[in-house]
Each structure stands twice: as structure tokens, then as C-alpha cells.
Motif scaffolding. Structure first.
Motif, PDB file in Angstrom:
ATOM      1  N   GLY A  39       0.507  -1.265   0.033  1.00  0.00           N
ATOM      2  CA  GLY A  39       0.335   0.263  -0.039  1.00  0.00           C
ATOM      3  C   GLY A  39       0.670   1.690   0.055  1.00  0.00           C
ATOM      4  N   LYS A  40       2.121   1.438   0.996  1.00  0.00           N
ATOM      5  CA  LYS A  40       2.464   2.360   0.899  1.00  0.00           C
ATOM      6  C   LYS A  40       4.000   2.398  -0.463  1.00  0.00           C
ATOM      7  CE  LYS A  40       3.785   2.289   5.782  1.00  0.00           C
ATOM      8  NZ  LYS A  40       4.775   2.127   6.488  1.00  0.00           N
ATOM      9  N   ALA A  41       4.042   1.304  -0.939  1.00  0.00           N
ATOM     10  CA  ALA A  41       4.929   1.243  -2.470  1.00  0.00           C
ATOM     11  C   ALA A  41       4.153   2.032  -3.609  1.00  0.00           C
ATOM     12  CB  ALA A  41       5.449   0.226  -2.936  1.00  0.00           C
ATOM     13  N   VAL A  42       2.506   1.584  -3.882  1.00  0.00           N
ATOM     14  CA  VAL A  42       1.421   2.126  -4.676  1.00  0.00           C
ATOM     15  C   VAL A  42       1.758   3.463  -4.783  1.00  0.00           C
ATOM     16  CG1 VAL A  42      -1.024   2.254  -5.587  1.00  0.00           C
ATOM     17  CG2 VAL A  42       0.687   0.025  -4.615  1.00  0.00           C
ATOM     18  N   HIS A  43       1.517   3.937  -3.298  1.00  0.00           N
ATOM     19  CA  HIS A  43       1.402   5.423  -3.083  1.00  0.00           C
ATOM     20  C   HIS A  43       2.066   6.134  -3.271  1.00  0.00           C
ATOM     21  CE1 HIS A  43      -2.727   4.256  -0.841  1.00  0.00           C
ATOM     22  NE2 HIS A  43      -2.848   5.479  -1.074  1.00  0.00           N
ATOM     23  N   ILE A  44       3.718   5.907  -3.127  1.00  0.00           N
ATOM     24  CA  ILE A  44       4.631   6.653  -4.121  1.00  0.00           C
ATOM     25  C   ILE A  44       4.745   6.782  -5.390  1.00  0.00           C
ATOM     26  CG2 ILE A  44       7.387   5.987  -3.691  1.00  0.00           C
ATOM     27  CD1 ILE A  44       6.843   5.550  -0.559  1.00  0.00           C
TER      28      ILE A  44
ATOM     29  N   ALA B   2      -2.104   0.804 -14.548  1.00  0.00           N
ATOM     30  CA  ALA B   2      -1.960  -0.641 -13.953  1.00  0.00           C
ATOM     31  C   ALA B   2      -2.107  -0.485 -11.782  1.00  0.00           C
ATOM     32  CB  ALA B   2      -0.940  -1.515 -14.004  1.00  0.00           C
ATOM     33  N   LEU B   3      -1.257   0.903 -11.907  1.00  0.00           N
ATOM     34  CA  LEU B   3      -1.346   0.780 -10.721  1.00  0.00           C
ATOM     35  C   LEU B   3      -2.782   1.923 -10.014  1.00  0.00           C
ATOM     36  CD1 LEU B   3       2.078   2.460  -9.779  1.00  0.00           C
ATOM     37  CD2 LEU B   3       1.052   0.430  -8.601  1.00  0.00           C
ATOM     38  N   VAL B   4      -3.421   2.100 -11.296  1.00  0.00           N
ATOM     39  CA  VAL B   4      -5.043   2.835 -10.873  1.00  0.00           C
ATOM     40  C   VAL B   4      -6.092   1.660 -10.304  1.00  0.00           C
ATOM     41  CG1 VAL B   4      -6.885   4.668 -11.329  1.00  0.00           C
ATOM     42  CG2 VAL B   4      -4.439   5.259 -11.580  1.00  0.00           C
ATOM     43  N   ALA B   5      -5.519   0.953 -11.256  1.00  0.00           N
ATOM     44  CA  ALA B   5      -6.319  -0.397 -11.105  1.00  0.00           C
ATOM     45  C   ALA B   5      -6.057  -1.133  -9.675  1.00  0.00           C
ATOM     46  CB  ALA B   5      -6.565  -1.452 -12.367  1.00  0.00           C
ATOM     47  N   LEU B   6      -4.486  -0.836  -9.805  1.00  0.00           N
ATOM     48  CA  LEU B   6      -4.935  -2.020  -7.779  1.00  0.00           C
ATOM     49  C   LEU B   6      -5.371  -1.399  -6.665  1.00  0.00           C
ATOM     50  CD1 LEU B   6      -3.263  -3.673  -6.536  1.00  0.00           C
ATOM     51  CD2 LEU B   6      -1.000  -2.733  -6.761  1.00  0.00           C
ATOM     52  N   HIS B   7      -4.909   0.104  -7.230  1.00  0.00           N
ATOM     53  CA  HIS B   7      -5.627   1.341  -5.597  1.00  0.00           C
ATOM     54  C   HIS B   7      -7.140   1.483  -6.030  1.00  0.00           C
ATOM     55  CE1 HIS B   7      -5.342   4.922  -2.999  1.00  0.00           C
ATOM     56  NE2 HIS B   7      -5.904   5.346  -4.252  1.00  0.00           N
ATOM     57  N   VAL B   8      -7.481   1.291  -6.899  1.00  0.00           N
ATOM     58  CA  VAL B   8      -8.931   1.242  -6.728  1.00  0.00           C
ATOM     59  C   VAL B   8      -9.228  -0.219  -5.918  1.00  0.00           C
ATOM     60  CG1 VAL B   8     -11.247   1.114  -7.956  1.00  0.00           C
ATOM     61  CG2 VAL B   8      -9.299   2.256  -8.286  1.00  0.00           C
ATOM     62  N   GLY B   9      -8.880  -1.088  -6.604  1.00  0.00           N
ATOM     63  CA  GLY B   9      -9.016  -2.264  -5.859  1.00  0.00           C
ATOM     64  C   GLY B   9      -8.756  -2.540  -4.429  1.00  0.00           C
ATOM     65  N   ALA B  10      -7.549  -2.102  -4.066  1.00  0.00           N
ATOM     66  CA  ALA B  10      -7.349  -2.148  -2.668  1.00  0.00           C
ATOM     67  C   ALA B  10      -8.226  -1.222  -1.841  1.00  0.00           C
ATOM     68  CB  ALA B  10      -5.950  -1.267  -2.528  1.00  0.00           C
ATOM     69  N   ALA B  11      -8.669  -0.620  -2.121  1.00  0.00           N
ATOM     70  CA  ALA B  11      -9.439   1.006  -1.882  1.00  0.00           C
ATOM     71  C   ALA B  11     -10.884  -0.613  -1.557  1.00  0.00           C
ATOM     72  CB  ALA B  11     -10.225   1.359  -2.779  1.00  0.00           C
ATOM     73  N   LEU B  12     -12.089  -0.915  -2.682  1.00  0.00           N
ATOM     74  CA  LEU B  12     -12.833  -1.537  -2.952  1.00  0.00           C
ATOM     75  C   LEU B  12     -12.833  -3.352  -1.298  1.00  0.00           C
ATOM     76  CD1 LEU B  12     -14.166  -1.544  -6.453  1.00  0.00           C
ATOM     77  CD2 LEU B  12     -14.581  -0.650  -4.812  1.00  0.00           C
ATOM     78  N   TYR B  13     -11.319  -3.555  -1.831  1.00  0.00           N
ATOM     79  CA  TYR B  13     -11.051  -4.571  -1.044  1.00  0.00           C
ATOM     80  C   TYR B  13     -11.066  -4.300   0.958  1.00  0.00           C
ATOM     81  CZ  TYR B  13      -7.986  -7.334   2.632  1.00  0.00           C
ATOM     82  OH  TYR B  13      -7.632  -8.197   3.663  1.00  0.00           O
ATOM     83  N   HIS B  14     -10.823  -3.210   1.431  1.00  0.00           N
ATOM     84  CA  HIS B  14     -10.626  -2.517   2.604  1.00  0.00           C
ATOM     85  C   HIS B  14     -12.606  -2.201   2.915  1.00  0.00           C
ATOM     86  CE1 HIS B  14      -7.518  -1.826   3.706  1.00  0.00           C
ATOM     87  NE2 HIS B  14      -5.835  -1.192   3.232  1.00  0.00           N
ATOM     88  N   GLN B  15     -13.415  -1.474   2.175  1.00  0.00           N
ATOM     89  CA  GLN B  15     -14.481  -0.723   1.348  1.00  0.00           C
ATOM     90  C   GLN B  15     -15.055  -2.137   1.866  1.00  0.00           C
ATOM     91  OE1 GLN B  15     -14.664   1.799   2.471  1.00  0.00           O
ATOM     92  NE2 GLN B  15     -17.223   2.010   3.108  1.00  0.00           N
ATOM     93  N   PHE B  16     -15.491  -3.324   1.046  1.00  0.00           N
ATOM     94  CA  PHE B  16     -16.303  -4.002   1.235  1.00  0.00           C
ATOM     95  C   PHE B  16     -16.043  -5.496   1.782  1.00  0.00           C
ATOM     96  CE2 PHE B  16     -17.327  -1.103  -2.007  1.00  0.00           C
ATOM     97  CZ  PHE B  16     -18.779  -0.787  -1.840  1.00  0.00           C
ATOM     98  N   ILE B  17     -14.646  -5.895   1.547  1.00  0.00           N
ATOM     99  CA  ILE B  17     -14.265  -7.660   2.041  1.00  0.00           C
ATOM    100  C   ILE B  17     -13.373  -7.237   3.427  1.00  0.00           C
ATOM    101  CG2 ILE B  17     -12.645  -9.286   2.289  1.00  0.00           C
ATOM    102  CD1 ILE B  17     -12.947  -8.855  -0.909  1.00  0.00           C
ATOM    103  N   ARG B  18     -12.699  -6.102   3.458  1.00  0.00           N
ATOM    104  CA  ARG B  18     -11.755  -5.744   5.916  1.00  0.00           C
ATOM    105  C   ARG B  18     -13.614  -5.380   5.978  1.00  0.00           C
ATOM    106  NH1 ARG B  18      -7.747  -7.497   7.570  1.00  0.00           N
ATOM    107  NH2 ARG B  18      -7.715  -4.973   8.512  1.00  0.00           N
ATOM    108  N   LYS B  19     -14.288  -4.529   5.684  1.00  0.00           N
ATOM    109  CA  LYS B  19     -15.112  -3.264   5.540  1.00  0.00           C
ATOM    110  C   LYS B  19     -14.726  -2.557   7.243  1.00  0.00           C
ATOM    111  CE  LYS B  19     -19.265  -6.765   4.343  1.00  0.00           C
ATOM    112  NZ  LYS B  19     -20.190  -7.242   4.797  1.00  0.00           N
ATOM    113  N   ASP B  20     -13.772  -1.786   6.561  1.00  0.00           N
ATOM    114  CA  ASP B  20     -12.433  -1.246   8.318  1.00  0.00           C
ATOM    115  C   ASP B  20     -12.899   0.404   7.669  1.00  0.00           C
ATOM    116  OD1 ASP B  20     -11.074  -0.588   5.322  1.00  0.00           O
ATOM    117  OD2 ASP B  20      -9.801  -1.476   6.245  1.00  0.00           O
ATOM    118  N   ASN B  21     -14.283   0.342   6.549  1.00  0.00           N
ATOM    119  CA  ASN B  21     -14.942   2.371   5.994  1.00  0.00           C
ATOM    120  C   ASN B  21     -13.545   3.071   5.882  1.00  0.00           C
ATOM    121  OD1 ASN B  21     -16.751   3.785   5.397  1.00  0.00           O
ATOM    122  ND2 ASN B  21     -16.946   4.652   7.604  1.00  0.00           N
ATOM    123  N   LEU B  22     -13.037   1.965   4.808  1.00  0.00           N
ATOM    124  CA  LEU B  22     -11.408   3.021   4.446  1.00  0.00           C
ATOM    125  C   LEU B  22     -11.578   4.100   3.847  1.00  0.00           C
ATOM    126  CD1 LEU B  22      -8.205   3.023   4.937  1.00  0.00           C
ATOM    127  CD2 LEU B  22      -7.878   1.609   3.372  1.00  0.00           C
TER     128      LEU B  22
END
Length: 177
Positions: A90-95, A149-169
Motif C-alpha cells: 500500500g505504501k509502495a503503490v502510493h509512492i 495498472a497502479l490506478v487499478a490496483l489502488h481502486v481494487g485495494a480501496a474496494l477490498y478495504h471497503q467491502f471485504i475488510r469493512k473497515d470504512n477506509l
């Protein structure tokens, strides 16, 4: 989390994030999929390229403002994906998103200058027959695929947090208290 650590990003940072997200997705769509299918003889092609260049410049200005905000406003605590490796990714993707956006801006500016696009836009020079004649075009193209590719990974990670981890990131990068 200390009292001084905010739960959300600063509203200016949030607004710029979403505006940049919209513009980056639009620019990738136009630059990767729409413009290549338009013939250089089409009278709309220079106007499309001019819009692409000027929106790219606006994105560069927003990126500079965003980087300034990133280092001058308080940030929420780092997100936790529940896994040390995923936290590192996550940190690497943002950088890398910042690095690739800077690369897109630099290569776009280089292409703008090498192809003499100000003269093309004013009608004083013909539309270039092949942008790959300019070295900056290869870098701009490579950076755009990596950014996509990184935008797709970023969006996928946000959706993972929101809908799988349900941490309201995603609330961290939205408006509110």
C-alpha cells in the motif's frame, strides 16, 4: 491514535484527490484508447491533443498542490490491511502513483516541447506525422500503462478495504467529521 491525529484527510487534500482521480482516469481513457483511433488528418485531432495537453498541465499543478498539502497538513494514521506485506505494498503503490504522475508530467512536457505543440496548436506548424519520432513519447506511453495498472490496483485495494475488510477506509478520503 493521539488526539492530534485526524481520522480523515484535510478537505483540500480530499477535493484534489477526487478531482485528480477523475482527470487521470479521463486522460488515460482519452490518451490510451480514444486519440490513437483518430486519424491525424481528422480536424478534431489537434483539438483533442490540445485539450489533453492543457488538462495534463492542470493535473501537474494539482499534483504540486497535493504534494505540498501532503507535507504540510496532518494525515490520518497509516491504513492497516491486516498484513505487513500488504501494508508495505500500500505504501509502495502510493509512492509509485506520485512518481508515475511526475513521470507523466515530465514526459508530457518533453513531448510538448519536442513536437513544438504550441506552434501546432496555433496552426503555425503541421500536426506531427508520428509522435514516436520524439523520445519522450515512449516514456509517456510506458508511464501511462504503468499508471493505469497502479490506478487499478489502488481502486481494487480501496474496494477490498471497503467491502471485504469493512473497515470504512474510504471515509478517510471523503468529506465530513
Amino acid at each position: 491514535m493521539s488526539e492530534s491525529t485526524p481520522k480523515r484527510y484535510h478537505p483540500a487534500h480530499t477535493a484534489i484527490h477526487w478531482l485528480m482521480a477523475l482527470l487521470v482516469i479521463m486522460m488515460l481513457g482519452v490518451g490510451k484508447f480514444a486519440m490513437p483511433g483518430v486519424s491525424p488528418e481528422d480536424p478534431q485531432k489537434p483539438m483533442m491533443l490540445q485539450s489533453h495537453a492543457y488538462i495534463g498541465f492542470a493535473l501537474t499543478v494539482l499534483l504540486v498542490i497535493r504534494l505540498v498539502l501532503r507535507f504540510t497538513t496532518k494525515q490520518p494514521a497509516p491504513a492497516d490491511a491486516g498484513n505487513a506485506f500488504l501494508n508495505w505494498v500500500g505504501k509502495a503503490v502510493h509512492i509509485l502513483l506520485y512518481v508515475l504522475l511526475i513521470g507523466m508530467a515530465a514526459s508530457g512536457l518533453g513531448l510538448f516541447q519536442m513536437a513544438n505543440l504550441p506552434a501546432v496548436f496555433s496552426g503555425a506548424a503541421p500536426y506531427p506525422s508520428n509522435f514516436f519520432d520524439y523520445p519522450a513519447r515512449s516514456g509517456h506511453g510506458l508511464f501511462s500503462w504503468l499508471l493505469l495498472a497502479l490506478v487499478a490496483l489502488h481502486v481494487g485495494a480501496a474496494l477490498y478495504h471497503q467491502f471485504i475488510r469493512k473497515d470504512n477506509l474510504m471515509a478517510r478520503m471523503w468529506f465530513g467529521k
